[in-house]
Design an enzyme around this catalytic site. Structure first.
Site: not given
Ligand code: AMP
Length: 221
Positions: A165, A132, A176, A18, A93
């Site tokens: 992160r 990531r 998640r 996203k 969400r």
């Protein structure tokens, strides 16, 4: 007469791309990119009360409570740079967030124009999450295999330092995903019933996903 604002939502599980795609679509759409996760991370970096409150949930991979999240995003949408609308990423969400957004937009005679749902198989998502890296300064996202910066550890865009992160560990990523399946996935049906949903196959090279998103945008807007 001024054109009414355009609101596009980018949906998809964690690490479905996203953020990466939003960076690319921002110019095409001419809309501000409003990412709830970025807003929380900005608050965290600046140690605001909101940031410290959100951290407890973010670290566990849970959602920040609706009242806090909704107030933060609606405030962001009321700013000058969102006068033409926004490209929403990571919000809504939950059903409560979707309904609150709808009510707030309806108050000013507006509505969601398009929901782009990026689909990626679960096993692919875990490897994407753990690889990531983000820029500390501008938030641009990279991946150690699929989207490497020109110089290791350095942001191509602003020269900032890249970091991982805290919530991009495998355990938190699994949590998640659970949260996504339980609370966010139902929104696919919600928007599909409203006729504003376009499904996009996100399990292919970044450029191809961007092209597919652009086709869906052109068809819908
Ligand atoms: P993201 O950068 O979108 O992956 O978001 C990082 C974290 O911020 C999430 O795991 C949540 O803890 C929190 N967060 C971001 N957006 C929302 C939202 N719309 N509702 C609740 N929590 C959110």
């Amino acid at each position: 007469m001024a054109q009414s604002p355009t609101y596009v939502i980018l949906m998809g599980p964690p690490a479905s791309g996203k953020g990466t795609q939003a960076e690319r679509l921002q110019d095409v759409l001419g809309l501000s990119h409003v990412a709830s996760g970025d807003l929380f991370r900005y608050n965290l970096k600046n140690e605001t009360e909101l940031g410290l409150k959100a951290k407890v949930y973010m670290d566990k991979g849970d959602l920040v409570p609706d009242d806090v999240t909704i107030a933060m995003v609606l405030d962001r949408l009321s700013r000058e740079d969102c006068a033409k609308g926004a490209l929403l990423d990571g919000f809504p969400r939950t059903l409560a967030q979707a309904e609150a957004l709808e009510v707030a937009l309806a108050d000013s005679g507006n509505s969601i124009n398009l929901v782009l749902n990026i689909q990626v198989p679960t096993k692919e998502l875990i490897s994407r999450v753990t690889g990531r890296r983000l820029c500390r300064d501008c938030g641009a996202s990279y991946h150690i295999k699929f989207k490497r910066p020109k110089e290791e550890g350095v942001c191509d865009k602003c020269g900032g330092e890249l970091y991982q992160r805290d919530d991009d560990t495998e355990a938190t990523a699994r949590r998640r995903l659970e949260v996504y399946n339980a609370q966010t996935k139902p929104l696919i049906n919600y928007y599909s019933r409203k006729g504003s949903l376009a499904n996009i196959d996100g399990n292919r090279p970044i450029d191809e996903v961007t092209d597919a998103l652009k086709v869906a945008i052109t068809a819908a807007l």
